[in-house]
Design an enzyme around this catalytic site. Structure first.
Site, PDB file in Angstrom:
ATOM      1  CB  CYS A   1      80.004  28.378  40.884  1.00 32.85           C
ATOM      2  SG  CYS A   1      79.388  27.609  39.632  1.00 32.85           S
TER       3      CYS A   1
ATOM      4  CG  HIS B   1      80.865  24.686  42.865  1.00 36.73           C
ATOM      5  ND1 HIS B   1      79.072  24.824  43.546  1.00 36.73           N
ATOM      6  CD2 HIS B   1      80.965  24.557  42.026  1.00 36.73           C
ATOM      7  CE1 HIS B   1      78.791  24.631  42.197  1.00 36.73           C
ATOM      8  NE2 HIS B   1      79.480  25.159  40.983  1.00 36.73           N
TER       9      HIS B   1
ATOM     10  CG  ASN C   1      77.107  23.483  39.370  1.00 37.13           C
ATOM     11  OD1 ASN C   1      76.402  24.200  40.459  1.00 37.13           O
ATOM     12  ND2 ASN C   1      77.528  23.039  38.849  1.00 37.13           N
TER      13      ASN C   1
END
Length: 334
Positions: free
Chosen positions: A116, A257, A287
């Site tokens: 990520c 993020h 996500n």
């Protein structure tokens, strides 16, 4: 004026997501969950999932096409393609397949894996190639299809992730818009978030055995990752701002993020950044790992929210554990 080899501009962005949308209500037919349970804990309402006949290459190339068009260049002018991903179509690398798909015949292409944090790490990597004068036009893509690696019987993780891609074009510039960065890693926390290889022992010869197997679905200690993020992310952003010789008050947008709305809110609170300066679209996409920052940036730019000259503090964090921040100004401006 002759280019000095020091300046960097971020002039184009693009994104792509699968057409299939799965809501929280849809997931409640698969696992014991509900829209209220998911939304209250994560801020996620739906996510996009790639169908079996699609590929990471297709998503990445579609996002890249949009970014290249916005930057006002052609694919043949790209010198370098960096693909930040943890879910390649081919474990040997997928960036070269994207290069072929785009027709970027002059570009060197390779994958970069930092989960990520991958897009932020990719921005810093691209910047080094431009600053040395080696490359003028770098295409940076963040793309992941984590639906391939989710345990869809585990309600703690399957509700979190979605698929997507985002891209930016970073170019040599007489004026520098890439203002500062800070990157960090802590392998002692690796166990908190994994997509790990698992293989048994396979006899090969009388005294020789090898391991052959596959990768386990994603496992995560959500509480530990939350505590890690809300402690480390504000710190790394402040360090990047220090390197950029800027203060938090000079930041126009906080671009994190897109992991969990609670994390976004907590980081903003610790940095004393008001909610109206926080870019968030995870309610619609979940996500998307390395894709989340450029995907959110692209939406904000195309909706007129982020304007040329705006100062953005971006931070990625996740598996590794890795985290980092970049400070940059968006687009072409005087």
């Amino acid at each position: 004026m002759e280019y000095s080899g020091l300046g960097i501009a971020i002039n184009g962005c693009g994104s792509a997501t699968p057409s299939v949308s799965v809501s929280n209500e849809n997931l409640s037919a698969i696992v014991d969950t509900s829209d209220e349970w998911i939304a209250s804990r994560t801020g996620i309402r739906q996510r996009r999932l790639a169908p079996p006949d699609s590929s990471l290459t297709q998503l990445a190339a579609a996002a890249a096409d949009h970014a290249i068009a916005m930057a006002g260049i052609t694919a043949t002018e790209i010198d370098l393609i960096l693909l930040a991903t943890s879910t390649p179509d081919d474990l040997f690398g997928t960036a070269s397949r994207v290069q072929a798909e785009l027709g970027a015949t002059s570009a060197v292409a390779f994958d970069l894996t930092a989960a990520c944090s991958g897009f932020v790490f990719g921005m810093v990597t691209a910047a080094q190639f431009i600053r040395t004068g080696v490359y003028q036009n770098v295409l940076l893509i963040g793309a992941d299809v984590l639906s391939r690696w989710v345990d869809w019987t585990d309600r703690r993780t399957c509700v979190l992730f979605g698929d997507g891609a985002g891209a930016v074009v970073m170019q040599a510039s007489q004026l520098d818009r890439f203002l500062g960065f800070e990157l960090r890693s802590d392998g002692t926390l690796n166990h908190c978030l994994n997509l790990s290889y698992e293989g048994g022992s396979t006899p090969l010869l009388e005294n020789v055995a090898i391991a052959q197997g596959g990768f386990r679905p994603i496992t995560m200690n959500g509480q530990e990752v939350y505590r890690f993020a809300v402690k480390r992310v504000p710190d790394v952003i402040e360090k990047a701002l220090f390197r950029a010789n800027l203060t938090v008050a000079q930041v126009d947008w906080l671009l994190l993020h897109q992991a969990n709305q609670r994390i976004l809110d907590a980081v903003a609170t610790r940095l004393h950044i008001p909610a109206n300066k926080v870019i968030s679209n995870l309610a619609h996409y979940g996500n998307t790992s390395a894709a989340s920052i450029p995907l959110a940036l692209d939406e904000a730019v195309r909706q007129g929210q982020v304007k040329p000259g705006d100062t953005i503090a971006a931070s990625g964090f996740g598996a590794g554990l890795t985290w980092g921040a970049t400070i940059f100004q968006w687009g072409q401006f005087d």
